[in-house]
Design a protein around this motif. Structure first.
Motif, mmCIF file in Angstrom:
data_model
loop_
_atom_site.group_PDB
_atom_site.id
_atom_site.type_symbol
_atom_site.label_atom_id
_atom_site.label_comp_id
_atom_site.label_asym_id
_atom_site.label_seq_id
_atom_site.Cartn_x
_atom_site.Cartn_y
_atom_site.Cartn_z
ATOM 1 N N MET A 12 0.591 -1.210 -0.035
ATOM 2 C CA MET A 12 -0.095 -0.092 0.225
ATOM 3 C C MET A 12 0.817 1.296 0.013
ATOM 4 S SD MET A 12 -2.856 1.312 2.892
ATOM 5 C CE MET A 12 -3.628 -0.318 2.866
ATOM 6 N N THR A 13 0.823 2.072 -1.017
ATOM 7 C CA THR A 13 1.304 3.390 -0.930
ATOM 8 C C THR A 13 0.707 4.371 0.090
ATOM 9 O OG1 THR A 13 -0.026 4.519 -2.433
ATOM 10 C CG2 THR A 13 1.994 3.192 -3.623
ATOM 11 N N VAL A 14 1.903 5.026 0.666
ATOM 12 C CA VAL A 14 1.270 5.825 1.958
ATOM 13 C C VAL A 14 1.487 7.252 1.385
ATOM 14 C CG1 VAL A 14 1.604 6.705 4.304
ATOM 15 C CG2 VAL A 14 1.754 4.224 3.574
ATOM 16 N N PRO A 15 0.339 8.082 1.241
ATOM 17 C CA PRO A 15 0.268 9.639 0.906
ATOM 18 C C PRO A 15 0.758 10.540 2.139
ATOM 19 C CG PRO A 15 -1.711 9.036 1.261
ATOM 20 C CD PRO A 15 -1.186 7.659 1.487
ATOM 21 N N GLU A 16 2.158 10.716 2.211
ATOM 22 C CA GLU A 16 2.643 11.307 3.286
ATOM 23 C C GLU A 16 2.371 13.028 3.061
ATOM 24 O OE1 GLU A 16 3.950 9.954 5.842
ATOM 25 O OE2 GLU A 16 4.667 8.259 5.479
ATOM 26 N N ASP A 17 1.976 13.229 1.875
ATOM 27 C CA ASP A 17 1.976 14.894 1.828
ATOM 28 C C ASP A 17 0.575 15.254 1.710
ATOM 29 O OD1 ASP A 17 1.298 13.596 -0.664
ATOM 30 O OD2 ASP A 17 2.253 15.046 -1.960
ATOM 31 N N ARG A 18 -0.420 14.464 2.395
ATOM 32 C CA ARG A 18 -1.847 15.188 2.538
ATOM 33 C C ARG A 18 -2.425 14.461 3.697
ATOM 34 N NH1 ARG A 18 -5.069 10.690 1.901
ATOM 35 N NH2 ARG A 18 -4.859 9.470 0.099
ATOM 36 N N CYS A 19 -3.746 15.142 3.809
ATOM 37 C CA CYS A 19 -4.503 14.722 4.884
ATOM 38 C C CYS A 19 -4.651 13.073 4.777
ATOM 39 C CB CYS A 19 -5.632 15.560 5.197
ATOM 40 S SG CYS A 19 -7.176 14.974 6.348
ATOM 41 N N GLY A 74 -10.062 -1.110 1.909
ATOM 42 C CA GLY A 74 -10.370 -0.184 1.048
ATOM 43 C C GLY A 74 -9.063 0.818 0.646
ATOM 44 N N GLY A 75 -8.137 0.905 1.511
ATOM 45 C CA GLY A 75 -7.080 1.734 1.001
ATOM 46 C C GLY A 75 -6.233 2.392 2.190
ATOM 47 N N ASP A 76 -5.621 3.311 1.935
ATOM 48 C CA ASP A 76 -4.780 4.032 3.006
ATOM 49 C C ASP A 76 -5.446 4.424 4.246
ATOM 50 O OD1 ASP A 76 -2.262 4.871 4.287
ATOM 51 O OD2 ASP A 76 -3.410 7.048 4.076
ATOM 52 N N VAL A 77 -5.143 3.835 5.444
ATOM 53 C CA VAL A 77 -5.598 4.291 6.549
ATOM 54 C C VAL A 77 -4.332 4.457 7.755
ATOM 55 C CG1 VAL A 77 -6.673 3.638 8.990
ATOM 56 C CG2 VAL A 77 -7.711 3.271 6.705
ATOM 57 N N ALA A 78 -4.116 5.758 8.260
ATOM 58 C CA ALA A 78 -2.990 5.977 9.054
ATOM 59 C C ALA A 78 -2.960 5.324 10.422
ATOM 60 C CB ALA A 78 -2.967 7.612 9.146
ATOM 61 N N SER A 79 -4.237 5.326 10.964
ATOM 62 C CA SER A 79 -4.459 4.848 12.305
ATOM 63 C C SER A 79 -5.946 4.195 12.414
ATOM 64 C CB SER A 79 -3.948 5.626 13.631
ATOM 65 O OG SER A 79 -4.473 6.794 13.539
ATOM 66 N N VAL A 80 -6.118 3.694 13.608
ATOM 67 C CA VAL A 80 -7.261 2.843 13.807
ATOM 68 C C VAL A 80 -7.530 2.965 15.426
ATOM 69 C CG1 VAL A 80 -9.047 1.364 14.029
ATOM 70 C CG2 VAL A 80 -7.517 1.441 12.139
ATOM 71 N N ILE A 81 -8.395 3.834 15.969
ATOM 72 C CA ILE A 81 -8.846 4.160 17.438
ATOM 73 C C ILE A 81 -9.483 3.212 17.797
ATOM 74 C CG2 ILE A 81 -9.485 5.710 19.234
ATOM 75 C CD1 ILE A 81 -8.483 8.107 17.304
ATOM 76 N N ILE A 82 -9.656 2.529 19.040
ATOM 77 C CA ILE A 82 -10.463 1.344 19.687
ATOM 78 C C ILE A 82 -10.985 1.795 20.854
ATOM 79 C CG2 ILE A 82 -10.497 -0.989 20.227
ATOM 80 C CD1 ILE A 82 -7.926 -1.498 18.514
ATOM 81 N N PRO A 83 -12.152 2.366 20.727
ATOM 82 C CA PRO A 83 -12.723 2.766 22.182
ATOM 83 C C PRO A 83 -13.356 1.608 22.746
ATOM 84 C CG PRO A 83 -13.823 3.980 20.057
ATOM 85 C CD PRO A 83 -12.940 2.874 19.627
ATOM 86 N N GLN A 84 -13.436 1.752 24.118
ATOM 87 C CA GLN A 84 -14.182 0.514 25.221
ATOM 88 C C GLN A 84 -15.742 0.665 24.762
ATOM 89 O OE1 GLN A 84 -12.804 0.504 29.134
ATOM 90 N NE2 GLN A 84 -13.901 -0.857 29.611
#
Length: 217
Positions: free
Chosen positions: A1-8, A33-43
């Motif tokens: 997966m390519t990571v777009p470092e230069d945009r939101c 589905g594609g690039d995701v920077a991080s995933v937050i796991i709530p309780q």
């Protein structure tokens, strides 16, 4: 997966699904589905033991695509599940303690800043990121105007990255990107129709690729 470092980039917030296998499948599908920077796991409403099991199931799935797995609130769960970081939603002293104890071993960010003064207090702690909005704050199609304004102000002044909560419409990701924020968080926009999660992630990335402003080095 390519990571777009230069945009939101996109941050996902795991939805409230009590069945562990179903929750894991929905998250795995979205990540395809594609690039995701991080995933937050709530309780959510899970007790501590059940939350631990959910985290241990989700963290490897998230990490397998190169995204960071962030546990909301519970440092013990984060440690046991081998998560990448902690998302803090509590008060300033809780945030300060987490930064002191866990940086740089873990990513530590979050915040419940609702105006500039409290945001700057969070910034003084030097977290890895600040979050504008609430994890379940996507109640309208568009992002909350106050969070957009805070994100725009912060991104123009402060080097610490910010995540701004989007709305229930996938197109709200572009609203956030146009503020200059480094990350947009989506929950219902991606997970309201679980069967469509991957295609929504792909759609958001396509919109951001085409229309999001590029960051300067």
């Amino acid at each position: 997966m390519t990571v777009p470092e230069d945009r939101c980039r996109l941050v996902l917030i795991v939805p409230d699904i009590a069945d562990i296998e179903e929750q894991a499948k929905v998250v795995a599908d979205a990540l395809r589905g594609g690039d995701v920077a991080s995933v937050i796991i709530p309780q959510h409403s899970l007790d501590d033991g059940t939350f631990q099991k959910h985290a241990e199931k989700l963290v490897p799935i998230i990490q397998s695509v190169g995204a960071a797995a962030l546990i909301a609130g519970d440092s013990r769960v984060a440690g046991r599940a081998k998560a990448d970081g902690l998302h803090i939603t509590g008060n300033l002293s809780e945030f300060s303690d987490a930064v002191e104890k866990f940086v740089p071993k873990l990513i530590v960010g979050g915040g419940s800043a609702t105006e500039r003064h409290s945001a700057l207090e969070v910034g003084e702690l030097r977290p890895d990121y600040i979050f504008f909005g609430k994890l379940d704050g996507d109640i309208k199609p568009e992002a909350h105007p106050k969070n957009l304004a805070l994100g725009e102000w912060w991104a123009s002044m402060i080097e610490i990255p910010c995540i701004v909560m989007g709305g229930t419409d996938a197109k709200s990701a572009l609203e956030v990107a146009l503020t200059g924020a480094e990350f947009v968080a989506l929950r219902a926009a991606v997970f309201a129709e679980p069967a469509n999660a991957a295609s929504v992630v792909a759609e958001v990335n396509a919109i951001l690729d085409e229309k999001a402003p590029r960051f300067e080095d």
